[in-house]
Design an enzyme around this catalytic site. Structure first.
Site, PDB file in Angstrom:
ATOM      1  N   SER A 153       0.622  -0.991  -0.137  1.00  0.00           N
ATOM      2  CA  SER A 153       0.108  -0.110  -0.103  1.00  0.00           C
ATOM      3  C   SER A 153       0.880   1.035   0.012  1.00  0.00           C
ATOM      4  O   SER A 153       1.703   1.244  -0.753  1.00  0.00           O
ATOM      5  CB  SER A 153      -1.012   0.114   1.221  1.00  0.00           C
ATOM      6  OG  SER A 153      -2.133   0.840   0.985  1.00  0.00           O
ATOM      7  N   ASP A 252      -9.362  -5.708  -4.908  1.00  0.00           N
ATOM      8  CA  ASP A 252      -8.560  -4.592  -4.236  1.00  0.00           C
ATOM      9  C   ASP A 252      -9.327  -3.391  -4.816  1.00  0.00           C
ATOM     10  O   ASP A 252      -9.107  -3.235  -6.054  1.00  0.00           O
ATOM     11  CB  ASP A 252      -7.235  -4.480  -4.309  1.00  0.00           C
ATOM     12  CG  ASP A 252      -6.630  -3.562  -3.575  1.00  0.00           C
ATOM     13  OD1 ASP A 252      -7.227  -2.650  -2.849  1.00  0.00           O
ATOM     14  OD2 ASP A 252      -5.411  -3.349  -3.532  1.00  0.00           O
ATOM     15  N   HIS A 283      -7.284  -6.137  -0.295  1.00  0.00           N
ATOM     16  CA  HIS A 283      -6.169  -5.176  -0.161  1.00  0.00           C
ATOM     17  C   HIS A 283      -5.333  -5.787   1.056  1.00  0.00           C
ATOM     18  O   HIS A 283      -6.020  -6.088   1.955  1.00  0.00           O
ATOM     19  CB  HIS A 283      -6.462  -3.730  -0.194  1.00  0.00           C
ATOM     20  CG  HIS A 283      -5.657  -2.714  -0.053  1.00  0.00           C
ATOM     21  ND1 HIS A 283      -4.696  -2.484  -0.969  1.00  0.00           N
ATOM     22  CD2 HIS A 283      -5.097  -1.961   0.971  1.00  0.00           C
ATOM     23  CE1 HIS A 283      -3.869  -1.593  -0.706  1.00  0.00           C
ATOM     24  NE2 HIS A 283      -4.314  -0.994   0.621  1.00  0.00           N
TER      25      HIS A 283
END
Length: 309
Positions: A153, A252, A283
């Site tokens: 991320s 995601d 995610h």
């Protein structure tokens, strides 16, 4: 009268007096005893800036020179820590699986420390690594000519920017030969198809909040740390960019951003860019389920990349 909440989600609350309350899951302590083929310890990279890290080494560390993977956790630049239980188990197991030394960095968080501070802190970790190698027995077999940058991320975003800083710093003391962004976090004022889809309102609101808290005040999501198209990088610099393995997850909300990132690098002439999609996963699934089969596959794919470069 107490401070009021000016930004809020299930993960973070920012109050009008400048204080911040963060979601804190279960944490894992370091262990100097060998466990599942690895051991780990905590170190201080810069006591004045409160930059710390956790080092993981595999049981093979005493016998051969090993590649080094520097990992940057996710959390929208605002939350997260290498001490979180999910990161601890994922990175420890990855160290054993890949037979690599892993330095997982706890950089300073926004909104108290807005970008580019996270980039600066994480680049500092590379300098620290080279300075500590001669004196730290855990790093004596670290091969600083085979360094990889990874992160999930926001950490994938950081890996990209730290790689660029290493290219621009003629005195960078380590050689970065690959980066491995997992579900990388980029953005722009222009919405993606997923962001405009019916039912995405809550995810868009949360995503916008994290960017609002992390980018420099007065700027928007076209900030060059966020928007790939705004990054001022010469073709000479792109030609020296390391090999890249980008992971995205099928379910995601940020999948399109990761796919766009891989395509962007290819368009810029980066020599080796590979995109891998994990089916039926969301995610940063590897942090929430570090013992799952999809996570084991992710670790194997990372291992294959590390030992193929």
């Amino acid at each position: 009268m107490g401070a009021s909440v000016i930004e809020s989600s299930e993960f973070i609350k920012v109050l009008s007096d400048g204080s911040v309350e963060r979601f804190t899951p279960e944490r894992a302590p370091p262990s100097l005893d060998l466990y599942n083929g690895y051991k780990c310890k905590d170190v201080t990279i810069d006591p004045l800036k409160a930059i710390t890290a956790r080092i993981f080494i595999p049981s093979t560390a005493a016998t051969t020179m090993l590649p080094v993977l520097v990992y940057f956790h996710g959390g929208g630049f605002c939350i997260g820590s290498t001490t979180w239980l999910g990161y601890h188990h994922f990175l420890g197991d990855l160290s054993a699986t890949s037979e690599s030394i892993i330095l997982s960095v706890d950089y300073r968080l926004a909104p108290e420390n807005r970008l580019p501070i996270a980039y600066e802190d994480c680049y500092t970790s590379l300098i620290w690594l080279s300075q500590q190698k001669p004196t730290d027995s855990w790093l004596q077999n670290a091969d600083l000519s085979r360094v990889f940058l990874s992160g999930d991320s926001a950490g994938g975003n950081i890996a990209h920017h730290v790689a660029l800083r290493a290219i621009r710093d003629q005195e960078c003391p380590v050689r970065i030969i690959g980066i491995i962004p997992i579900h990388p976090y980029f953005g722009s004022e222009k919405r993606t198809e997923l962001e405009t889809r019916k039912g995405s309102t809550d995810e868009v609101r949360s995503n916008d909040m994290f960017w609002r808290l992390s980018i420099p005040e007065g700027l928007n999501r076209d900030y060059d740390g966020c928007n790939l198209e705004q990054m001022k990088v010469s073709m000479s610099e792109w030609s020296r960019f390391p090999n890249v393995l980008v992971f995205v997850a099928e379910l995601d909300f940020l999948k399109e951003r990761g796919v766009t990132y891989a395509e962007f690098l290819k368009k810029k002439g980066v020599k080796k860019v590979k995109l891998v999609e994990t089916k039926d996963e969301k995610h940063v699934f590897h942090v929430f389920r570090p013992d799952s089969e999809p996570t084991r596959l992710l670790q194997k794919q990372m291992n294959d990349f590390i030992h193929s470069v």
